[in-house]
Scaffold this motif. Sequence first.
Motif, PDB file in Angstrom:
ATOM      1  N   GLU A 184      -0.160  -5.588 -12.583  1.00 16.64           N
ATOM      2  CA  GLU A 184      -1.386  -5.317 -11.833  1.00 16.64           C
ATOM      3  C   GLU A 184      -1.434  -6.308 -10.675  1.00 16.64           C
ATOM      4  O   GLU A 184      -1.179  -7.501 -10.870  1.00 16.64           O
ATOM      5  CB  GLU A 184      -2.583  -5.516 -12.760  1.00 16.64           C
ATOM      6  CG  GLU A 184      -3.898  -5.082 -12.208  1.00 16.64           C
ATOM      7  CD  GLU A 184      -4.985  -5.180 -13.264  1.00 16.64           C
ATOM      8  OE1 GLU A 184      -5.286  -4.152 -13.891  1.00 16.64           O
ATOM      9  OE2 GLU A 184      -5.501  -6.297 -13.462  1.00 16.64           O
ATOM     10  N   GLY A 185      -1.721  -5.801  -9.498  1.00 19.69           N
ATOM     11  CA  GLY A 185      -1.731  -6.690  -8.352  1.00 19.69           C
ATOM     12  C   GLY A 185      -2.744  -6.289  -7.310  1.00 19.69           C
ATOM     13  O   GLY A 185      -3.492  -5.321  -7.473  1.00 19.69           O
ATOM     14  N   ARG A 226      -9.548  -4.970   0.310  1.00 21.78           N
ATOM     15  CA  ARG A 226      -8.783  -5.458  -0.846  1.00 21.78           C
ATOM     16  C   ARG A 226      -8.312  -4.239  -1.620  1.00 21.78           C
ATOM     17  O   ARG A 226      -9.122  -3.484  -2.169  1.00 21.78           O
ATOM     18  CB  ARG A 226      -9.634  -6.342  -1.750  1.00 21.78           C
ATOM     19  CG  ARG A 226      -8.857  -6.818  -2.988  1.00 21.78           C
ATOM     20  CD  ARG A 226      -9.749  -7.581  -3.956  1.00 21.78           C
ATOM     21  NE  ARG A 226      -9.136  -7.750  -5.242  1.00 21.78           N
ATOM     22  CZ  ARG A 226      -8.523  -8.852  -5.671  1.00 21.78           C
ATOM     23  NH1 ARG A 226      -8.444  -9.905  -4.878  1.00 21.78           N
ATOM     24  NH2 ARG A 226      -7.995  -8.900  -6.874  1.00 21.78           N
ATOM     25  N   TYR A 227      -6.995  -4.040  -1.627  1.00 21.13           N
ATOM     26  CA  TYR A 227      -6.375  -2.962  -2.383  1.00 21.13           C
ATOM     27  C   TYR A 227      -5.968  -3.514  -3.745  1.00 21.13           C
ATOM     28  O   TYR A 227      -5.409  -4.616  -3.828  1.00 21.13           O
ATOM     29  CB  TYR A 227      -5.130  -2.442  -1.658  1.00 21.13           C
ATOM     30  CG  TYR A 227      -5.429  -1.827  -0.316  1.00 21.13           C
ATOM     31  CD1 TYR A 227      -5.928  -0.532  -0.218  1.00 21.13           C
ATOM     32  CD2 TYR A 227      -5.210  -2.532   0.857  1.00 21.13           C
ATOM     33  CE1 TYR A 227      -6.192   0.042   1.014  1.00 21.13           C
ATOM     34  CE2 TYR A 227      -5.470  -1.967   2.096  1.00 21.13           C
ATOM     35  CZ  TYR A 227      -5.965  -0.683   2.161  1.00 21.13           C
ATOM     36  OH  TYR A 227      -6.230  -0.116   3.388  1.00 21.13           O
ATOM     37  N   GLU A 228      -6.225  -2.749  -4.789  1.00 16.73           N
ATOM     38  CA  GLU A 228      -5.836  -3.133  -6.141  1.00 16.73           C
ATOM     39  C   GLU A 228      -4.920  -2.048  -6.693  1.00 16.73           C
ATOM     40  O   GLU A 228      -5.218  -0.857  -6.581  1.00 16.73           O
ATOM     41  CB  GLU A 228      -7.076  -3.314  -7.012  1.00 16.73           C
ATOM     42  CG  GLU A 228      -7.963  -4.423  -6.483  1.00 16.73           C
ATOM     43  CD  GLU A 228      -9.306  -4.567  -7.159  1.00 16.73           C
ATOM     44  OE1 GLU A 228      -9.955  -5.612  -6.953  1.00 16.73           O
ATOM     45  OE2 GLU A 228      -9.725  -3.630  -7.880  1.00 16.73           O
ATOM     46  N   ILE A 229      -3.811  -2.489  -7.270  1.00 16.31           N
ATOM     47  CA  ILE A 229      -2.770  -1.562  -7.690  1.00 16.31           C
ATOM     48  C   ILE A 229      -2.362  -1.868  -9.126  1.00 16.31           C
ATOM     49  O   ILE A 229      -2.151  -3.024  -9.490  1.00 16.31           O
ATOM     50  CB  ILE A 229      -1.518  -1.687  -6.777  1.00 16.31           C
ATOM     51  CG1 ILE A 229      -1.878  -1.523  -5.306  1.00 16.31           C
ATOM     52  CG2 ILE A 229      -0.460  -0.666  -7.182  1.00 16.31           C
ATOM     53  CD1 ILE A 229      -2.017  -2.795  -4.542  1.00 16.31           C
ATOM     54  N   GLY A 230      -2.247  -0.824  -9.936  1.00 18.44           N
ATOM     55  CA  GLY A 230      -1.686  -0.931 -11.275  1.00 18.44           C
ATOM     56  C   GLY A 230      -0.392  -0.146 -11.317  1.00 18.44           C
ATOM     57  O   GLY A 230      -0.321   0.964 -10.784  1.00 18.44           O
ATOM     58  N   LEU A 231       0.632  -0.709 -11.930  1.00 16.47           N
ATOM     59  CA  LEU A 231       1.925  -0.035 -12.049  1.00 16.47           C
ATOM     60  C   LEU A 231       2.109   0.447 -13.481  1.00 16.47           C
ATOM     61  O   LEU A 231       2.093  -0.357 -14.422  1.00 16.47           O
ATOM     62  CB  LEU A 231       3.059  -0.988 -11.664  1.00 16.47           C
ATOM     63  CG  LEU A 231       3.007  -1.523 -10.233  1.00 16.47           C
ATOM     64  CD1 LEU A 231       4.119  -2.540 -10.002  1.00 16.47           C
ATOM     65  CD2 LEU A 231       3.091  -0.390  -9.220  1.00 16.47           C
ATOM     66  N   SER A 248       6.833  -4.737  -3.022  1.00 18.91           N
ATOM     67  CA  SER A 248       7.195  -3.622  -2.142  1.00 18.91           C
ATOM     68  C   SER A 248       6.578  -2.329  -2.652  1.00 18.91           C
ATOM     69  O   SER A 248       6.190  -1.469  -1.858  1.00 18.91           O
ATOM     70  CB  SER A 248       8.715  -3.498  -2.006  1.00 18.91           C
ATOM     71  OG  SER A 248       9.308  -3.032  -3.185  1.00 18.91           O
ATOM     72  N   TRP A 249       6.448  -2.183  -3.977  1.00 24.32           N
ATOM     73  CA  TRP A 249       5.792  -0.994  -4.526  1.00 24.32           C
ATOM     74  C   TRP A 249       4.308  -0.983  -4.162  1.00 24.32           C
ATOM     75  O   TRP A 249       3.750   0.066  -3.843  1.00 24.32           O
ATOM     76  CB  TRP A 249       5.968  -0.932  -6.041  1.00 24.32           C
ATOM     77  CG  TRP A 249       7.373  -0.658  -6.491  1.00 24.32           C
ATOM     78  CD1 TRP A 249       8.412  -0.162  -5.741  1.00 24.32           C
ATOM     79  CD2 TRP A 249       7.893  -0.856  -7.795  1.00 24.32           C
ATOM     80  NE1 TRP A 249       9.537  -0.039  -6.515  1.00 24.32           N
ATOM     81  CE2 TRP A 249       9.254  -0.456  -7.778  1.00 24.32           C
ATOM     82  CE3 TRP A 249       7.356  -1.328  -8.989  1.00 24.32           C
ATOM     83  CZ2 TRP A 249      10.068  -0.520  -8.902  1.00 24.32           C
ATOM     84  CZ3 TRP A 249       8.169  -1.387 -10.111  1.00 24.32           C
ATOM     85  CH2 TRP A 249       9.511  -0.979 -10.065  1.00 24.32           C
ATOM     86  N   PHE A 250       3.664  -2.129  -4.204  1.00 23.95           N
ATOM     87  CA  PHE A 250       2.250  -2.205  -3.797  1.00 23.95           C
ATOM     88  C   PHE A 250       2.109  -1.744  -2.347  1.00 23.95           C
ATOM     89  O   PHE A 250       1.244  -0.935  -2.018  1.00 23.95           O
ATOM     90  CB  PHE A 250       1.710  -3.634  -3.909  1.00 23.95           C
ATOM     91  CG  PHE A 250       1.672  -4.219  -5.289  1.00 23.95           C
ATOM     92  CD1 PHE A 250       1.745  -3.433  -6.429  1.00 23.95           C
ATOM     93  CD2 PHE A 250       1.549  -5.581  -5.455  1.00 23.95           C
ATOM     94  CE1 PHE A 250       1.704  -3.988  -7.697  1.00 23.95           C
ATOM     95  CE2 PHE A 250       1.493  -6.156  -6.716  1.00 23.95           C
ATOM     96  CZ  PHE A 250       1.571  -5.362  -7.845  1.00 23.95           C
ATOM     97  N   ASP A 251       2.958  -2.281  -1.497  1.00 24.35           N
ATOM     98  CA  ASP A 251       2.923  -1.962  -0.072  1.00 24.35           C
ATOM     99  C   ASP A 251       3.186  -0.468   0.158  1.00 24.35           C
ATOM    100  O   ASP A 251       2.503   0.178   0.947  1.00 24.35           O
ATOM    101  CB  ASP A 251       3.964  -2.816   0.656  1.00 24.35           C
ATOM    102  CG  ASP A 251       3.770  -2.836   2.154  1.00 24.35           C
ATOM    103  OD1 ASP A 251       2.618  -2.934   2.618  1.00 24.35           O
ATOM    104  OD2 ASP A 251       4.785  -2.760   2.871  1.00 24.35           O
ATOM    105  N   GLU A 275      -3.412 -11.936   1.959  1.00 24.30           N
ATOM    106  CA  GLU A 275      -3.370 -12.453   0.588  1.00 24.30           C
ATOM    107  C   GLU A 275      -2.731 -11.408  -0.308  1.00 24.30           C
ATOM    108  O   GLU A 275      -2.926 -10.204  -0.097  1.00 24.30           O
ATOM    109  CB  GLU A 275      -4.787 -12.751   0.085  1.00 24.30           C
ATOM    110  CG  GLU A 275      -4.833 -13.246  -1.349  1.00 24.30           C
ATOM    111  CD  GLU A 275      -6.257 -13.485  -1.835  1.00 24.30           C
ATOM    112  OE1 GLU A 275      -7.014 -14.206  -1.156  1.00 24.30           O
ATOM    113  OE2 GLU A 275      -6.598 -12.937  -2.896  1.00 24.30           O
ATOM    114  N   SER A 276      -1.970 -11.863  -1.295  1.00 21.56           N
ATOM    115  CA  SER A 276      -1.416 -10.939  -2.284  1.00 21.56           C
ATOM    116  C   SER A 276      -1.249 -11.667  -3.607  1.00 21.56           C
ATOM    117  O   SER A 276      -1.200 -12.900  -3.654  1.00 21.56           O
ATOM    118  CB  SER A 276      -0.075 -10.370  -1.814  1.00 21.56           C
ATOM    119  OG  SER A 276       0.889 -11.392  -1.697  1.00 21.56           O
ATOM    120  N   GLY A 277      -1.186 -10.884  -4.673  1.00 26.33           N
ATOM    121  CA  GLY A 277      -0.994 -11.467  -5.994  1.00 26.33           C
ATOM    122  C   GLY A 277      -0.551 -10.411  -6.978  1.00 26.33           C
ATOM    123  O   GLY A 277      -0.741  -9.205  -6.753  1.00 26.33           O
TER     124      GLY A 277
END
Length: 146
Positions: free
Chosen positions: A113-114, A97-102, A38-41, A67-69
């Motif tokens: 990381e997702g 493709r979105y890439e996210i680091g928390l 949900s944070w990625f979104d 796709e998500s991971g």
Amino acid sequence: MTRETFRPGTAYRASHRITTRWMDNDAYGHVNNVIYYSWFDSAVNAFLIGSGMLDIENGAIIGLVVESGCRYGRAVGFPQPVTAMLRVGHLGTSSVRYEIGLFTDDHMEAAAEGHFIHVYVDRATRRPAPLPQTWRDALEAIRAPA
């Protein structure tokens, strides 16, 4: 098997601050894995809305997640603010493709990381639609270096 290291915060191009909530913690005392998605979104949609791209109610195109991971590095718990760092890893004709680091304030390395991939489709037909040039320009601004 060794774990691939996470990207540093400097590898990302945009950020979104998140306040953890008491209800995010699970029975083990840390944020449950589903909350990370949900944070990625939230990070991606905050960027899209903040950039003036996403019109939730009337936009001609909408993004569907195909796709998500996520890879988890360490636990996060309430009350611990999180910064979601965002970049575009790949920009296609109708997909991103979105890439996210928390990240948390007390660590230089990401807690997780997702990624997720949106395919943008026509709102009415649900068929893939090319990204408008204004979207491409905004997404290129946060694209990862080649």
